[in-house]
Structures are given as structure tokens and as C-alpha cells.
Design an enzyme around this catalytic site. Structure first.
Site, mmCIF file in Angstrom:
data_model
loop_
_atom_site.group_PDB
_atom_site.id
_atom_site.type_symbol
_atom_site.label_atom_id
_atom_site.label_comp_id
_atom_site.label_asym_id
_atom_site.label_seq_id
_atom_site.Cartn_x
_atom_site.Cartn_y
_atom_site.Cartn_z
ATOM 1 N N GLY A 35 0.820 -1.200 0.000
ATOM 2 C CA GLY A 35 0.000 0.000 0.000
ATOM 3 C C GLY A 35 0.854 1.250 0.000
ATOM 4 O O GLY A 35 1.817 1.365 0.777
ATOM 5 N N THR A 90 0.975 -0.945 10.125
ATOM 6 C CA THR A 90 2.004 -1.697 9.399
ATOM 7 C C THR A 90 3.096 -2.284 10.288
ATOM 8 O O THR A 90 4.033 -2.918 9.793
ATOM 9 C CB THR A 90 2.645 -0.798 8.322
ATOM 10 O OG1 THR A 90 2.962 0.476 8.899
ATOM 11 C CG2 THR A 90 1.673 -0.584 7.173
ATOM 12 N N GLY A 91 2.991 -2.073 11.599
ATOM 13 C CA GLY A 91 3.842 -2.808 12.532
ATOM 14 C C GLY A 91 5.294 -2.378 12.558
ATOM 15 O O GLY A 91 5.631 -1.217 12.344
ATOM 16 N N MET A 112 5.652 -2.040 22.197
ATOM 17 C CA MET A 112 5.348 -2.798 20.983
ATOM 18 C C MET A 112 4.764 -4.146 21.383
ATOM 19 O O MET A 112 5.451 -5.170 21.415
ATOM 20 C CB MET A 112 6.598 -2.949 20.124
ATOM 21 C CG MET A 112 7.071 -1.642 19.514
ATOM 22 S SD MET A 112 8.508 -1.866 18.451
ATOM 23 C CE MET A 112 8.600 -0.273 17.638
ATOM 24 N N HIS A 157 -8.594 -22.862 45.573
ATOM 25 C CA HIS A 157 -7.432 -23.536 46.163
ATOM 26 C C HIS A 157 -7.386 -24.983 45.691
ATOM 27 O O HIS A 157 -8.400 -25.669 45.677
ATOM 28 C CB HIS A 157 -7.547 -23.514 47.686
ATOM 29 C CG HIS A 157 -6.431 -24.255 48.378
ATOM 30 N ND1 HIS A 157 -5.159 -23.737 48.496
ATOM 31 C CD2 HIS A 157 -6.417 -25.483 48.960
ATOM 32 C CE1 HIS A 157 -4.407 -24.607 49.137
ATOM 33 N NE2 HIS A 157 -5.132 -25.672 49.426
#
Length: 468
Positions: A117, A145-146, A320, A446
Site C-alpha cells: 500500500g 504496518t507494525g 510494541m 485452592h
């Protein structure tokens, strides 16, 4: 060139992107998802969180079989690791997760466009692939887009002997030795994977503690645990060179005393963090501004300098983390819809999937000291937990930090079995401003690992622990 119109186009199909696309579709928008690669899921699904956890689980099973099964009365003979199957199972886990995302896109009627893109302007995006070029027009865009692995000055990741986390997840054979540059989350997790199956691992960390962004007590305890796996750990070490000699990697560094040292290993894994990935987006054409560190500039609703374009996840400031990106993806979809969502970044937990696991939320003790905040500490060891003893997982502790004023819970830090799950209860309590006393007087099943939380809160409240 084909042109298609949308209400919202999400660029990037990682956790932030696909969650944002799904939430947008649920709110009634016509949505497209653009993905550069030929599979959905981004780094997390394909070369990050998911495959790493698959290998971590496999290596932990192998380690327990080798180190603990005899104590359980389970006798094995001639145990060996099939490294090809070790990697194959990871690949199958990744494949199933990616297919699940394809199903979710179809279910929510989201169009998926594969290709790079690139903005033409603020309302038009060109998507280019080997097969075609097309233009998507949209009222809104979400950039998701990381990130990509970072390196150090002068060190080139050649993907052969000098590798990143991506290559470390699909090595052709088990290495005999590995040097890992970086003792953060990625470094210690991958060190665990390979050390458990017999690889000789050395970690070189520039800071004076492992996982330096987390509470210092967690780093100390994790160092002790990893040393028990025969991992060599060198803190306060400055790596200067990493060279591929063809048959090995040679790493040169200055040790804590400033002396020049050298290590030779089959591979050198560079795990020094990640950088925002916006390559090819042509942000300038859409007048989207970036910070000096390459991350996209956003306001408190994650809107960029171009009002109809938003950005989320690793491409903006903040930790991140996949779950941070997911929450931001939902927030943006709801902001566009005119809702008033809110995110408390202080309540995003950080997790390290070693064993014992490490998790933390809220302030660290170092942060409280730096701010001059008066607090109390409640600390409970898993050695005293009946559930931990039953599973032979007694390493670690729960540590809670409580304000003197009003008994407010300021931070919770866990190293121990299933810490990644235990921390969730602390997040809920802090989100609803539950006091330490109230957290201590909840009923915990427990025996469970989470009971250690109860006892830590009791101790922080001035009462003694009551469970074993």
C-alpha cells in the site's frame, strides 16, 4: 487500473489491523484490509508471538521430560529431539491461525487486498502486487504496518549466520551454539527455546539487568532461572562487531570491565528491539508526519496530522505489544463511529513467555522510587504455594506495590508458573481501583497459582500469608 471505494481501509493485517478491520465492519462500515505479504496476521501470527510460543511450549515439554519426568515416576529411554518436527509443528500452528484470520475476514465481509500500500494522497491508496495495481479510495485510513527487527550500528543481519528473530524461528537444523545480542523479551524467550533443547546459548546485554524495562527484581530472578538452563549471561556488555565467517559467527564485545572479548558460535541472533515499519507507504503524499525515531505522530485519539488518517500499534509511540495494538485498533474504529472509548496505557501488561513466565502491570519499584512515592511491598514466593509444589514449578514470586495513601494498587509483578494468566486478575483489580485489602479478601480457588496474589496482597496490607 481498478478503483474501489470504501469507508475505512486498514493497512496491515497484524493484531492491530485485523482487529480494527473487524470492529469497523461490526459498526456497519464497508472495510478493506491491505496486506503486503501473502498471508494475514502480520509479525505476531507469522514470525513473532505465535510461532515463538509454539516453540517455547515444545521446548518446555522436552525440557520437563528430560529434567522432571523421572521425579513424576515416568521413565523414558533413548529420548531424542526431532528438530524437523519441532519446526513443523510450529509451522502448522502458524498456518491454522492464519487460516482462522481468512475465515474472520470473510465472515465480517471485509475485502482483503494483497500488495504494497502506498498513498497517492489522503483519500487514495495504490496497492501494488506482482499480479496487478489498483487504487482504493476511502473516507478513513488506519495505518497498522507494525515493525521490523532493529540492528546495531555496523552490524548487518545477513539472515545466514547473523540472524534476526524471524530466521531463528525456522533454522534448517539445531545449532550447537548461539550468541544472542540483547537480553530483552525476544532475546530471553529465544534463549530459552534453544537452551532447553541442548544448544549452547550466550546472552550479551548492554544494560546491567535482563528485561531492563520491567521491575528489577524480575530481571534478577529470571537471570537465576536462565543460568539454571546453562545459559551464559553477560550484562553491561557492549557489542561492537558480528561477522559471518562462512562456517560461524564471530562476535566482538567489550565486557563490563571494558576488556575486549570474542565469542564464536553457529549463529548470532540480533535481538536489540524493533523499529516502526513505514517503508513504501509514501506518508508525505498524505501529509502524515513522523517523529524523529520514525514512529508516526498521533494525538490522544490516534489521529495523525492528516485528520482522516489514524495510526496504531508498533508504528506509534508506546510498548510494541500485540494486545496494545488490538486495543488501539478497536479504539480507532469506535472514535471514527463517534463513540468515546478510552485506553489506560498504565494497565497494559507486559509478559515474557520464558518458564517461569514473567509478567508485570503498572509501576515498577524503580519508577516509584524515582517519583518519591511512598509505597509498601507485599511479596509471596511460589516455593510456598501448594499448587506450584504439586507441579514442580516453585521458582519465582508475586510482588505487589501498594500506596501508603488509600491502599491503592500501584503495580503487580509476577515471575512464576502461568504468570501471563495470573496477571489478568491484577489488571482487572487495578482497572476498577480495587484496594489491596479488597484484593486480599476475594475468594481464590485452592490450590491455584493465583493464590499467590492473595497472599502478596495480604502481606502488603500488614497481614501474614495464610495459604500454602
Amino acid at each position: 487500473m481498478n478503483t474501489t471505494n470504501y469507508d475505512i481501509v486498514v493497512i496491515g493485517s497484524g493484531p492491530g489491523g485485523y482487529v480494527s478491520a473487524i470492529r469497523s465492519a461490526q459498526l456497519g462500515y464497508k472495510v478493506a484490509l491491505v496486506e503486503k505479504y501473502d498471508t494475514l496476521g502480520g509479525t505476531c501470527t507469522n514470525v513473532g508471538c505465535v510461532p515463538a510460543k509454539a516453540l517455547l511450549d515444545s521446548s518446555e515439554h522436552y525440557h520437563k521430560a528430560d529434567a522432571q519426568f523421572k521425579a513424576h515416576g515416568i521413565k523414558l529411554s533413548a529420548m531424542e529431539l526431532d528438530f524437523n518436527q519441532f519446526i513443523h509443528r510450529k509451522n502448522e500452528v502458524v498456518k491454522q491461525n492464519a487460516l482462522g484470520l481468512v475465515y474472520l475476514m470473510k465472515k465480517n465481509k471485509i475485502d482483503v487486498h494483497y500488495g504494497l500500500g502506498s498513498f497517492i494522497d489522503a483519500t487514495h491508496l495504490k496497492v501494488s502486487s506482482d499480479k496487478e495495481e489498483q487504487v482504493l479510495t476511502s473516507k478513513y485510513f488506519v495505518i497498522a504496518t507494525g515493525s521490523k527487527p532493529s540492528s546495531l550500528p555496523g552490524i548487518i543481519i545477513d539472515k545466514k549466520r547473523i540472524i534476526s528473530s524471524t530466521e531463528s524461528l525456522s533454522l534448517p537444523s539445531q545449532p550447537a551454539s548461539m550468541v544472542i545480542i540483547g537480553g530483552g523479551v525476544i532475546g530471553v524467550e529465544l534463549a530459552s527455546v534453544y537452551a532447553r533443547i541442548g544448544t549452547k546459548v550466550t546472552i550479551l546485554e548492554y544494560a546491567d539487568s535482563l528485561i531492563p524495562s520491567m521491575d528489577r527484581d524480575l530481571g534478577k530472578a529470571l537471570q537465576k532461572s536462565l543460568t539454571g538452563l546453562s545459559i551464559d549471561i553477560h550484562l553491561s556488555s557492549k557489542v561492537q562487531t558480528a561477522v559471518n565467517t562462512g562456517e560461524a559467527a564471530v562476535v566482538g564485545y567489550l565486557d563490563k570491565d571494558g576488556k575486549q572479548q570474542e565469542l564464536v558460535a553457529d549463529y548470532c541472533l540480533v535481538a536489540v528491539g524493533r523499529r516502526a515499519y513505514t517503508d513504501g507507504l509514501n506518508l508525505q503524499a498524505a501529509r502524515v508526519e513522523a517523529e524523529k525515531n520514525g514512529k508516526i505522530k498521533v494525538n490522544n485519539t490516534l489521529q495523525t496530522t492528516t485528520p482522516n488518517i489514524y495510526a496504531i500499534g508498533d508504528v506509534i509511540s508506546g510498548p510494541m505489544l500485540a494486545h496494545k495494538a488490538e486495543e488501539e485498533g478497536t479504539l480507532v474504529a469506535e472514535v471514527i463511529h463517534g463513540l468515546k472509548p478510552h485506553m489506560n496505557y498504565n494497565l497494559i501488561p507486559g509478559v515474557v513467555y520464558t518458564w517461569p513466565e514473567v509478567a508485570g502491570v503498572g509501576a515498577t519499584e524503580e519508577e516509584l522510587k524515582a517519583k518519591g512515592i511512598v509505597y509498601r511491598v507485599g511479596k509471596f514466593p511460589y516455593m510456598a504455594s501448594a499448587r506450584a509444589r504439586a507441579s514442580m514449578d516453585t521458582e519465582g514470586f508475586v510482588k505487589v506495590l501498594v500506596a501508603e495513601a488509600y491502599n491503592e494498587v500501584l503495580g503487580v509483578h509476577v515471575i512464576g508458573p502461568r504468570a501471563a494468566d495470573v496477571i489478568g486478575q491484577a489488571v482487572v483489580g487495578m482497572a476498577h481501583e480495587t484496594t489491596a485489602d479488597e484484593m486480599a479478601h476475594l475468594s481464590y480457588a485452592h490450590p491455584t497459582y493465583s493464590e499467590a496474589l492473595k497472599d502478596a496482597f495480604l502481606m502488603a496490607s500488614g497481614k501474614g500469608a495464610i495459604n500454602i
